[in-house]
Write a protein that holds these residues in place. Structure first.
Motif, PDB file in Angstrom:
ATOM      1  N   SER A  72      48.277  69.662  33.849  1.00 47.20           N
ATOM      2  CA  SER A  72      49.700  70.009  33.881  1.00 47.20           C
ATOM      3  C   SER A  72      50.598  68.803  33.623  1.00 47.20           C
ATOM      4  CB  SER A  72      50.042  70.607  35.239  1.00 47.20           C
ATOM      5  OG  SER A  72      49.822  69.639  36.251  1.00 47.20           O
ATOM      6  N   GLY A  73      50.003  67.618  33.535  1.00 51.55           N
ATOM      7  CA  GLY A  73      50.796  66.410  33.337  1.00 51.55           C
ATOM      8  C   GLY A  73      50.032  65.212  33.873  1.00 51.55           C
ATOM      9  N   ALA A  74      50.637  64.044  33.738  1.00 51.64           N
ATOM     10  CA  ALA A  74      49.918  62.836  34.121  1.00 51.64           C
ATOM     11  C   ALA A  74      49.771  62.693  35.637  1.00 51.64           C
ATOM     12  CB  ALA A  74      50.613  61.613  33.545  1.00 51.64           C
ATOM     13  N   THR A  75      50.663  63.301  36.400  1.00 52.19           N
ATOM     14  CA  THR A  75      50.500  63.255  37.855  1.00 52.19           C
ATOM     15  C   THR A  75      49.171  63.912  38.220  1.00 52.19           C
ATOM     16  OG1 THR A  75      52.881  63.300  38.228  1.00 52.19           O
ATOM     17  CG2 THR A  75      51.488  64.003  40.062  1.00 52.19           C
ATOM     18  N   GLU A  76      48.911  65.059  37.609  1.00 50.04           N
ATOM     19  CA  GLU A  76      47.635  65.725  37.867  1.00 50.04           C
ATOM     20  C   GLU A  76      46.460  64.920  37.309  1.00 50.04           C
ATOM     21  OE1 GLU A  76      47.199  69.831  36.513  1.00 50.04           O
ATOM     22  OE2 GLU A  76      45.048  69.688  36.894  1.00 50.04           O
ATOM     23  N   CYS A 179      42.756  54.370  33.304  1.00 55.18           N
ATOM     24  CA  CYS A 179      44.003  53.732  32.884  1.00 55.18           C
ATOM     25  C   CYS A 179      45.094  54.789  32.751  1.00 55.18           C
ATOM     26  CB  CYS A 179      43.756  53.031  31.546  1.00 55.18           C
ATOM     27  SG  CYS A 179      45.139  52.045  30.985  1.00 55.18           S
ATOM     28  N   ASP A 180      46.177  54.632  33.504  1.00 58.34           N
ATOM     29  CA  ASP A 180      47.345  55.485  33.338  1.00 58.34           C
ATOM     30  C   ASP A 180      48.047  54.971  32.073  1.00 58.34           C
ATOM     31  OD1 ASP A 180      49.941  56.475  33.288  1.00 58.34           O
ATOM     32  OD2 ASP A 180      50.085  56.592  35.469  1.00 58.34           O
ATOM     33  N   ALA A 181      47.834  55.698  30.980  1.00 60.40           N
ATOM     34  CA  ALA A 181      48.315  55.223  29.678  1.00 60.40           C
ATOM     35  C   ALA A 181      49.563  55.976  29.219  1.00 60.40           C
ATOM     36  CB  ALA A 181      47.204  55.359  28.646  1.00 60.40           C
ATOM     37  N   LEU A 202      47.436  60.958  30.206  1.00 62.60           N
ATOM     38  CA  LEU A 202      48.468  61.083  29.173  1.00 62.60           C
ATOM     39  C   LEU A 202      49.435  62.193  29.557  1.00 62.60           C
ATOM     40  CD1 LEU A 202      46.052  61.162  26.081  1.00 62.60           C
ATOM     41  CD2 LEU A 202      47.251  59.154  26.954  1.00 62.60           C
ATOM     42  N   SER A 203      50.677  62.100  29.077  1.00 64.15           N
ATOM     43  CA  SER A 203      51.664  63.133  29.349  1.00 64.15           C
ATOM     44  C   SER A 203      52.518  63.380  28.115  1.00 64.15           C
ATOM     45  CB  SER A 203      52.555  62.691  30.513  1.00 64.15           C
ATOM     46  OG  SER A 203      53.508  63.696  30.787  1.00 64.15           O
ATOM     47  N   ALA A 204      52.658  64.667  27.733  1.00 66.55           N
ATOM     48  CA  ALA A 204      53.363  64.994  26.488  1.00 66.55           C
ATOM     49  C   ALA A 204      54.844  64.621  26.525  1.00 66.55           C
ATOM     50  CB  ALA A 204      53.210  66.483  26.180  1.00 66.55           C
ATOM     51  N   HIS A 205      55.487  64.810  27.693  1.00 65.33           N
ATOM     52  CA  HIS A 205      56.946  64.644  27.694  1.00 65.33           C
ATOM     53  C   HIS A 205      57.410  63.196  27.640  1.00 65.33           C
ATOM     54  CE1 HIS A 205      58.141  63.550  31.944  1.00 65.33           C
ATOM     55  NE2 HIS A 205      56.924  63.986  32.204  1.00 65.33           N
ATOM     56  N   LYS A 206      56.485  62.253  27.659  1.00 66.03           N
ATOM     57  CA  LYS A 206      56.861  60.857  27.493  1.00 66.03           C
ATOM     58  C   LYS A 206      56.746  60.420  26.027  1.00 66.03           C
ATOM     59  CE  LYS A 206      57.378  60.348  31.986  1.00 66.03           C
ATOM     60  NZ  LYS A 206      56.629  59.519  32.913  1.00 66.03           N
TER      61      LYS A 206
HETATM   62  C1  LIG Z   1      55.905  59.811  33.952  1.00 71.63           C
HETATM   63  C2  LIG Z   1      54.696  59.084  34.415  1.00 71.63           C
HETATM   64  C3  LIG Z   1      53.690  59.723  35.142  1.00 71.63           C
HETATM   65  C4  LIG Z   1      53.803  61.173  35.559  1.00 71.63           C
HETATM   66  O1  LIG Z   1      53.679  62.019  34.458  1.00 71.63           O
HETATM   67  P1  LIG Z   1      54.085  63.582  34.597  1.00 71.63           P
HETATM   68  O2  LIG Z   1      53.480  64.183  33.362  1.00 71.63           O
HETATM   69  O3  LIG Z   1      55.562  63.617  34.597  1.00 71.63           O
HETATM   70  O4  LIG Z   1      53.467  64.094  35.841  1.00 71.63           O
HETATM   71  C5  LIG Z   1      52.598  58.995  35.514  1.00 71.63           C
HETATM   72  N1  LIG Z   1      52.475  57.694  35.193  1.00 71.63           N
HETATM   73  C6  LIG Z   1      53.415  57.035  34.499  1.00 71.63           C
HETATM   74  C7  LIG Z   1      53.226  55.590  34.169  1.00 71.63           C
HETATM   75  C8  LIG Z   1      54.565  57.705  34.095  1.00 71.63           C
HETATM   76  O5  LIG Z   1      55.503  57.046  33.420  1.00 71.63           O
END
Ligand SMILES: *Cc1c(COP(=O)(O)O)cnc(C)c1O
Length: 406
Positions: A72-76, A179-181, A202-206
């Motif tokens: 669902s996103g990078a938090t998950e 790695c939180d990329a 990874l997260s699409a909205h970034k």
């Molecule tokens: C925004 C962000 C997240 C969280 O991503 P979501 O998809 O909004 O949950 C995690 N790590 C970093 C470094 C971010 O910038």
């Protein structure tokens, strides 16, 4: 004509690229199938679209399509990788290495494991530029270490960690490297092979895709990384993440990655120029401004500055037609300075006076010049009312002043 307000907070989220939206639209209407439906063309069509997106996302980070797990996103993704690894490898060890400037999704996942008695966590410090020392990573590894989790690039100060070196150390010691990329993907070249990354969030909205869709890259070979699912259900995504796939979001995510891959080099150059223009313009018009983060090893669109003698929150209020972030987070009763800026060793006052500018795909030079002018005028106005700034300009050492309480 300049359109107000101006959005310059692209680390928080990015607008959806029109090309991404266009790719998504049919999947809201006629192409609504469930990618897990195996018996008809609606399902096949959705599955094909998901497969294509998997390829587009994998290509951006030099992974294989089957190594992309949708979330669902990078938090998950951060939660799944950290909790999933610690749980799966619990017979091997319980030690995790991370860094003090990580995103809350990483830090809070680590804290939750500590509270539950499931992990012992080492929080590595950073230098004055916000960079972790690979030697510290090496020294922190014990025979109980099951995971190193260190981000690619920081979301507040833009500092890019020496990821390749950390990856090499992890390989050498046989420790899994997550790695939180999120902030790096699509902005700087990211290569899970070259960088030695085993898991990547990874997260699409970034990167100009929709919100609510993300991915976790999970290495399939050398080593094959296993993890315990955090969601029970139909066994989607190779059993790592159950739940009906968000096909529309996935299509948008894939398109966003394809666009980013095609334009990254040119866009990075353009954003670096814009960022440097903003920085130079502000430094030219104001004194007592300092840069937070690394002078060169930083994200192209990131500029984080502290304006001494000015409260970041007051500054933001004075420039309401410009959307940027301050280094203060309003928590219940107190105004807490950013833990990331604090980790650099700067004072609480300077942390409170920090502003994060996040330049993105749709910002222009005209906007940069407008923001430069708004910031310079507002900082000057606030400092004109500040007795502290006046004293400092008169050469009084504020640290030597004996303040009287009454
Ligand atoms: C925004 C962000 C997240 C969280 O991503 P979501 O998809 O909004 O949950 C995690 N790590 C970093 C470094 C971010 O910038």
């Amino acid at each position: 004509m300049l359109k107000l307000p101006i959005y310059m907070d692209n680390h928080a989220t990015t607008p959806t690229d029109p090309r991404v939206l266009e790719a998504m639209l049919p999947y809201f209407t006629e192409k609504f199938g469930n990618a897990a439906s195996r018996n008809h063309s609606f399902g096949w069509e959705a599955e094909e679209a998901v497969d294509r997106a998997r390829q587009q996302i994998a290509a951006l980070i030099n992974a294989k399509p089957k190594e992309i797990i949708f979330t669902s996103g990078a938090t998950e993704s951060d939660n799944l990788s950290i909790k999933g690894i610690v749980e799966f490898y619990k017979d091997k060890g319980n030690h995790v290495i991370t860094c003090v400037t990580e995103h809350k999704a990483v830090l809070d996942s680590c804290r939750a494991l500590e509270r539950a008695g499931k992990a012992v966590v080492t929080y590595l410090p950073v230098d004055k530029y916000g960079m972790v020392d690979p030697d510290d990573v090496r020294k922190a590894i014990t025979d109980k270490t099951v995971l190193i989790t260190i981000m690619y690039a920081n979301n507040e100060i833009g500092t890019i960690h020496p990821v390749r070196e950390i990856g090499r150390i992890a390989k050498e010691k046989g420790v899994i490297f997550h790695c939180d990329a999120v902030q790096a993907a699509g902005k700087v070249p990211l290569d899970v092979e070259r960088d030695g990354i085993d898991l990547a969030s990874l997260s699409a909205h970034k990167l100009y895709g929709p919100k609510g869709i993300g991915a976790l890259y999970v290495r399939s070979k050398g080593p094959r990384v296993r993890l315990t699912a955090q969601m029970d259900g139909g066994g989607h995504e190779r059993g790592m993440r159950s739940g009906t796939l968000n096909v529309t979001g996935i299509v948008g995510f894939g398109k966003a990655c394809e666009v980013a891959q095609g334009e990254m080099v040119e866009e990075a150059r353009r954003l670096t120029d814009l960022r440097n223009r903003l920085q130079a313009g502000i430094f030219e018009r104001l004194d007592e401004v300092s840069l937070n983060g690394h002078p060169t090893e930083r994200l192209p669109g990131n500029l984080n500055l502290s304006f001494a003698y000015v409260e970041g929150e007051s500054l933001l209020m004075g420039i309401s037609d410009v959307a940027v972030s301050s280094g203060s987070a309003c928590t219940s009763a107190t105004l807490e300075p950013s833990y990331v800026i604090r980790a650099l060793g700067v004072s609480d006052e300077l942390a409170h006076s920090s502003i994060r500018f996040g330049l993105g795909r749709f910002n222009t030079a005209e906007e940069v010049d407008f923001v430069t002018d708004r910031i310079a005028r507002e900082v000057t106005r606030l400092r004109d009312m500040s007795p502290l700034y006046e004293m400092a300009k008169e050469g009084i050492d504020l640290k030597s002043v004996a303040w009287k309480a009454d």
